[in-house]
Write an enzyme that holds these catalytic residues in place. Structure first.
Site, PDB file in Angstrom:
ATOM      1  N   GLY A  69       0.844  -1.188   0.000  1.00  0.00           N
ATOM      2  CA  GLY A  69       0.000   0.000   0.000  1.00  0.00           C
ATOM      3  C   GLY A  69       0.883   1.244   0.000  1.00  0.00           C
ATOM      4  N   ASN A 167      -7.662   3.756   9.494  1.00  0.00           N
ATOM      5  CA  ASN A 167      -7.087   2.506  10.005  1.00  0.00           C
ATOM      6  C   ASN A 167      -7.162   2.394  11.518  1.00  0.00           C
ATOM      7  OD1 ASN A 167      -5.213   4.667   9.295  1.00  0.00           O
ATOM      8  ND2 ASN A 167      -3.672   3.463  10.360  1.00  0.00           N
ATOM      9  N   SER A 244      -4.089  -2.890  -0.499  1.00  0.00           N
ATOM     10  CA  SER A 244      -2.992  -3.729   0.008  1.00  0.00           C
ATOM     11  C   SER A 244      -3.552  -5.109   0.322  1.00  0.00           C
ATOM     12  CB  SER A 244      -2.389  -3.080   1.257  1.00  0.00           C
ATOM     13  OG  SER A 244      -1.337  -3.874   1.738  1.00  0.00           O
ATOM     14  N   ALA A 245      -2.932  -6.154  -0.245  1.00  0.00           N
ATOM     15  CA  ALA A 245      -3.522  -7.503  -0.167  1.00  0.00           C
ATOM     16  C   ALA A 245      -3.585  -8.057   1.255  1.00  0.00           C
ATOM     17  CB  ALA A 245      -2.722  -8.457  -1.055  1.00  0.00           C
ATOM     18  N   THR A 281      11.195  -6.778 -11.163  1.00  0.00           N
ATOM     19  CA  THR A 281      10.618  -8.120 -11.344  1.00  0.00           C
ATOM     20  C   THR A 281       9.522  -8.346 -10.306  1.00  0.00           C
ATOM     21  OG1 THR A 281      12.714  -8.892 -12.210  1.00  0.00           O
ATOM     22  CG2 THR A 281      11.187 -10.578 -11.426  1.00  0.00           C
ATOM     23  N   CYS A 371       0.486  -0.237  12.529  1.00  0.00           N
ATOM     24  CA  CYS A 371       1.734  -0.376  11.776  1.00  0.00           C
ATOM     25  C   CYS A 371       2.917   0.110  12.599  1.00  0.00           C
ATOM     26  CB  CYS A 371       1.671   0.392  10.468  1.00  0.00           C
ATOM     27  SG  CYS A 371       0.302  -0.125   9.440  1.00  0.00           S
TER      28      CYS A 371
HETATM   29  N1  PLP Z   1      -2.977   2.984   4.318  1.00  0.00           N
HETATM   30  C1  PLP Z   1      -3.689   2.486   5.343  1.00  0.00           C
HETATM   31  C2  PLP Z   1      -5.012   3.102   5.667  1.00  0.00           C
HETATM   32  C3  PLP Z   1      -3.191   1.410   6.092  1.00  0.00           C
HETATM   33  O1  PLP Z   1      -3.902   0.926   7.120  1.00  0.00           O
HETATM   34  C4  PLP Z   1      -1.932   0.856   5.754  1.00  0.00           C
HETATM   35  C5  PLP Z   1      -1.347  -0.251   6.537  1.00  0.00           C
HETATM   36  O2  PLP Z   1      -1.823  -0.615   7.571  1.00  0.00           O
HETATM   37  C6  PLP Z   1      -1.251   1.408   4.650  1.00  0.00           C
HETATM   38  C7  PLP Z   1      -1.799   2.466   3.972  1.00  0.00           C
HETATM   39  C8  PLP Z   1       0.091   0.858   4.225  1.00  0.00           C
HETATM   40  O3  PLP Z   1      -0.074  -0.367   3.550  1.00  0.00           O
HETATM   41  P1  PLP Z   1       1.167  -1.405   3.506  1.00  0.00           P
HETATM   42  O4  PLP Z   1       1.303  -1.955   4.889  1.00  0.00           O
HETATM   43  O5  PLP Z   1       0.738  -2.437   2.510  1.00  0.00           O
HETATM   44  O6  PLP Z   1       2.340  -0.626   3.063  1.00  0.00           O
END
Ligand code: PLP
Length: 431
Positions: A69, A167, A244-245, A281, A371
């Protein structure tokens, strides 16, 4: 252990994990190779792209696969700003000078409660003089005010970037109204939909049903996948969208950026892959797993009662805690929220002590942005919502996944109430 932290939604499904495993051992050729083994791998990537595009109901060709993401957000924001800069350059074919050379910087509109991937990048772009940053005001629930947007847009606005859902609180932004203001001002809108995609339908349920029944106008021939037909005129409420998967039970390390046809985007990593829009890649096994996760998520989303049942569980969790823990309060209440997120303040307790006790008793939760849950600074999102520092310091986030059960929620309630009661007692006896 009951996982009501960020990991609840990021555990890969069995089918996604199996697909990764198989791809690692059997799809190891380079997808850019022209020989048969390479082309088989290319085919597997394209099938996965179709499933991911189907989840968004967008044309497959418009989806760029990335590593996360965060990378998709970086590509969207820097890519659109660079494209706008290029267009403003006197040598650009679309450049039509109307007066003296432009000296005002470009500007970018966002909110103060974006994920760090947007927040840190936009702050960096401002600090390095690349853009002027303009912030949409929020109400106390954490909802951006779409009425304020037209006043922030002008002929130097390169991009608006607003998350679909937060989030930390799950609060859903009025993205359609934000999109309407952007459309009127002819400014592209990027939506960070990392928390939305896979948990909520990209299109409204009625629109999804119309398309599945094949009655939508402009259905593109040959774009049939396992779950949806795709329209040539996608109706997502934005021009660029990040997913984001690992937020819908796919593997970590796979993201995607959807870019509406016609939106200018300058690649940030040069190379021939992804139609020259993102070099490097491909993470083949991850992408194959992400395709499987997308197909499963689309299947799950097709039944709106599944998420309604989980919203009832989340509400039961919150109401029981508010009733039984004195002073507890939900951050971001009384507004549209994702079914899976609950953010609760436990004044006067400290999040760290509570998190540790919960963990000892078998419940994983998060403090602040998951995160960065290693850091127990008060969440910038909660502070930006105007929540006092003391409450922000004692706030925890609980996340449900589509696999969370009623029994887990009932056990979690008892663990949270027991731990909070014990800490309340020990904090009042130490006074
Ligand atoms: N945006 C939001 C709202 C998120 O909650 C997150 C990750 O928790 C991201 C972006 C970042 O995604 P990634 O962890 O795949 O880099």
């Amino acid at each position: 252990m009951i996982y009501l932290d960020n990991n609840a939604t990021t555990r890969p499904s069995d089918a996604a994990a199996q697909a990764v495993h198989v791809a690692l051992s059997s799809l190891w050729a380079n997808p850019s190779s022209v020989h048969r083994a390479g082309q088989e791998v290319r085919h597997a990537i394209e099938l996965a792209r179709k499933e991911l595009a189907a989840l968004l109901a967008v044309p497959t060709k418009e989806l760029i696969l990335t590593s996360s993401g965060t990378e998709s957000i970086d590509l969207a924001i820097r890519g659109v700003i660079d494209a706008r800069d290029a267009r403003d350059h006197p040598n650009h074919p679309d450049h039509h000078p109307t007066g003296p050379a432009e000296t005002r910087p470009l500007n970018l509109v966002t909110t103060p409660i974006e994920h760090a991937a947007v927040r840190e990048l936009t702050r960096h772009l401002e600090a390095t003089g690349r853009v002027e940053l303009r912030l949409l005001p929020l109400d106390s629930r954490g909802m951006a005010d779409p009425e304020a947007l037209p006043g922030l847009l002008d002929d130097r606005t390169a991009l608006v970037s607003v998350q679909w859902a937060n989030n930390e609180t799950g609060v859903i932004q009025p993205i359609e109204r934000i999109a309407e203001a952007c459309r009127k001002a002819a400014v592209p809108l990027h939506c960070d939909a990392v928390q939305w995609v896979g948990k909520m339908p990209a299109l409204r349920d009625e629109e999804t049903k119309r398309r599945r029944d094949g009655v939508a106008e402009g259905v593109e021939a040959g774009e049939r996948t396992s779950s949806l037909r795709l329209s040539v005129s996608p109706s997502l409420p934005c021009d660029l969208l990040t997913l984001s998967a690992h937020k819908f039970h796919g593997p970590k390390g796979v993201g995607a950026l959807w870019v509406r046809r016609g939106v200018g985007l300058v690649p940030q990593t040069l190379g021939t892959q992804e139609l020259d829009r993102r070099g490097g890649t491909e993470n083949v096994a991850g992408i194959v797993g992400a395709g499987v996760a997308a197909r499963e998520a689309a299947g799950w989303l097709a039944d709106p009662t599944a998420r309604a049942k989980l919203a009832v569980l989340r509400d039961r969790f919150e109401q029981s805690i508010l009733r039984r823990v004195p002073g507890a309060a939900v951050n971001g209440h009384d507004c549209p929220r994702l079914w899976n997120t609950s953010n609760i303040a436990f004044p006067p307790l400290e999040a760290e002590a509570l998190l540790m006790l919960l963990s000892e008793r078998g419940l994983a939760a998060s403090a602040g942005a998951a995160c960065s849950s290693g850091s127990l600074d008060p969440s910038p999102v909660l502070l930006a919502m105007g929540i006092p520092e003391k409450l922000a310091h004692g706030s925890l986030r609980f996340s449900l996944s589509r696999e969370t059960t009623a029994q887990e929620i009932d056990e979690a309630i008892e663990i949270v109430v027991g731990a909070a009661t014990q800490l309340h007692r020990s904090s009042s006896s130490s006074l």
